[in-house]
Design an enzyme around this catalytic site. Structure first.
Site, PDB file in Angstrom:
ATOM      1  CG  ASP A  23      48.545  57.136  73.229  1.00 21.45           C
ATOM      2  OD1 ASP A  23      47.327  57.260  72.540  1.00 21.45           O
ATOM      3  OD2 ASP A  23      49.238  56.866  72.496  1.00 21.45           O
ATOM      4  CD  GLN A  47      51.927  57.884  66.212  1.00 15.97           C
ATOM      5  OE1 GLN A  47      51.239  58.669  66.539  1.00 15.97           O
ATOM      6  NE2 GLN A  47      51.380  56.748  65.741  1.00 15.97           N
ATOM      7  CE  LYS A  56      47.705  59.495  66.534  1.00 10.47           C
ATOM      8  NZ  LYS A  56      48.518  58.671  67.428  1.00 10.47           N
TER       9      LYS A  56
END
Ligand code: NAP
Length: 296
Positions: free
Chosen positions: A119, A96, A52
């Site tokens: 997200d 994460q 990422k």
């Protein structure tokens, strides 16, 4: 079987994000910034974070990385998230998952400011997704959308698949993949069935799908008996067997079928990380850019 070139689709998407950011930066001097948080030492999670960060650099997004110990307390994670929420330089915060302690996840996700939710997983953004009137309206609002489902819609559109009026079957009903994907497919006018471990007649339902998406987490679970001729098959599964990554679709069994299929690795996973850039750009536009152009 035709393999869908997800790497190419992803490269094109990164290029267009990069160009948009370069243009914004030349006009405003501003560029997006993503903060990533890794708790613990899970090697797969560390590899995802590295991928990422690398993609952010490729697209011209600044990234700041924060690492917490495996045994970090929930309060410690939440406190870091609150600090990042309060920073004017940070547009998006990514925690994460999975966390070493799964029971912390809900509270930690809920601690992320919805306006920085990279997200798109917090309840406020999930609510906006479920209430959206149509896909264009959803995109216009610059709200973050869960990366894997958004990436899947992008793959379908870029590979020339017709979604409107098609029968889409999703195997899996998680908050991360199945549920938001069902909403996105509905917003794109598909007829959607979401199946799960309690579903009867799984094979028959899957075989009716023009678009079949497997998000189960069971290696090679779907063989040719589940597949309709001429369909598009999206393999979301990431399963590790003897150090090798395999999907939920039995790849060997698909080889002689008349279908389009996403590979694993190099398929949905690649698009998932790319869509994180898209979400970061959306939040940057919504928070800093719109405020600046409104004189804030
Ligand atoms: P999850 O939360 O474990 O959900 C799995 C779903 O599969 C559940 O809804 C479960 O049904 C269903 N299921 C399990 N066994 C089944 C069976 N025998 N028949 C029918 N349905 C069954 O997993 P997830 O987070 O959605 O992830 C799914 C897979 O995608 C995993 O391999 C994960 O690693 C992968 N993934 C990949 C990406 C990517 O970027 N490529 C992103 C996210 C996840 P119940 O609800 O009834 O238990």
């Amino acid at each position: 079987m035709i393999l869908i070139d997800c790497k190419k689709i992803s490269e094109n998407k990164i290029e267009s994000i990069k160009n948009e950011i370069a243009e914004i930066e030349s006009k405003t001097g501003l560029k997006p910034c993503l903060a990533t948080i890794l708790v613990g030492e899970n090697p797969a999670s560390a590899a995802y974070i590295n991928a990422k960060i690398k993609k952010c650099a490729q697209a011209g997004i600044q990234s700041l990385h924060y690492k917490l110990a495996e045994d970090a307390k929930k309060e410690e994670i939440v406190s870091l998230i609150e600090t990042l929420n309060a920073s004017n330089e940070i547009d998006a915060v990514l925690l994460q998952l999975p966390l070493p302690k799964k029971e912390f996840e809900e509270d930690c996700i809920n601690a992320i400011n919805p306006l920085k939710d990279a997200d798109g997983l917090c309840p406020y953004n999930a609510g906006l997704l479920s209430l959206a009137k149509n896909y264009k309206n959803l995109l216009d609002k610059n709200i973050p959308i869960p990366c894997t489902p958004l990436g899947i819609i992008h793959i379908l559109k870029e590979s020339g698949a017709e979604i409107s009026g098609k029968n889409a079957v999703i195997i899996g009903r998680s908050n991360l993949v199945g549920k938001p994907l069902a909403l996105l497919l509905l917003l794109n006018d598909a007829s959607v069935i979401c199946v799960h471990s309690k579903t009867k007649n799984l094979k028959e339902i899957c075989k009716s799908a023009d678009i079949l998406i497997a998000a189960i987490g069971r290696p090679n679970f779907i063989n040719k008996d589940y597949i309709k001729d001429g369909s598009i098959v999206i393999d979301v599964g990431i399963n590790r067997i003897d150090g090798k990554i395999t999907g939920d679709i039995d790849f060997e069994d698909m080889k002689n079928l008349d279908i389009k299929l996403t590979p694993v690795p190099g398929g949905v996973g690649v698009m998932t990380t790319t869509m994180l850039l898209e979400n970061t750009l959306r939040l940057f536009k919504q928070n800093r850019l719109n405020k600046k152009s409104a004189g804030g």
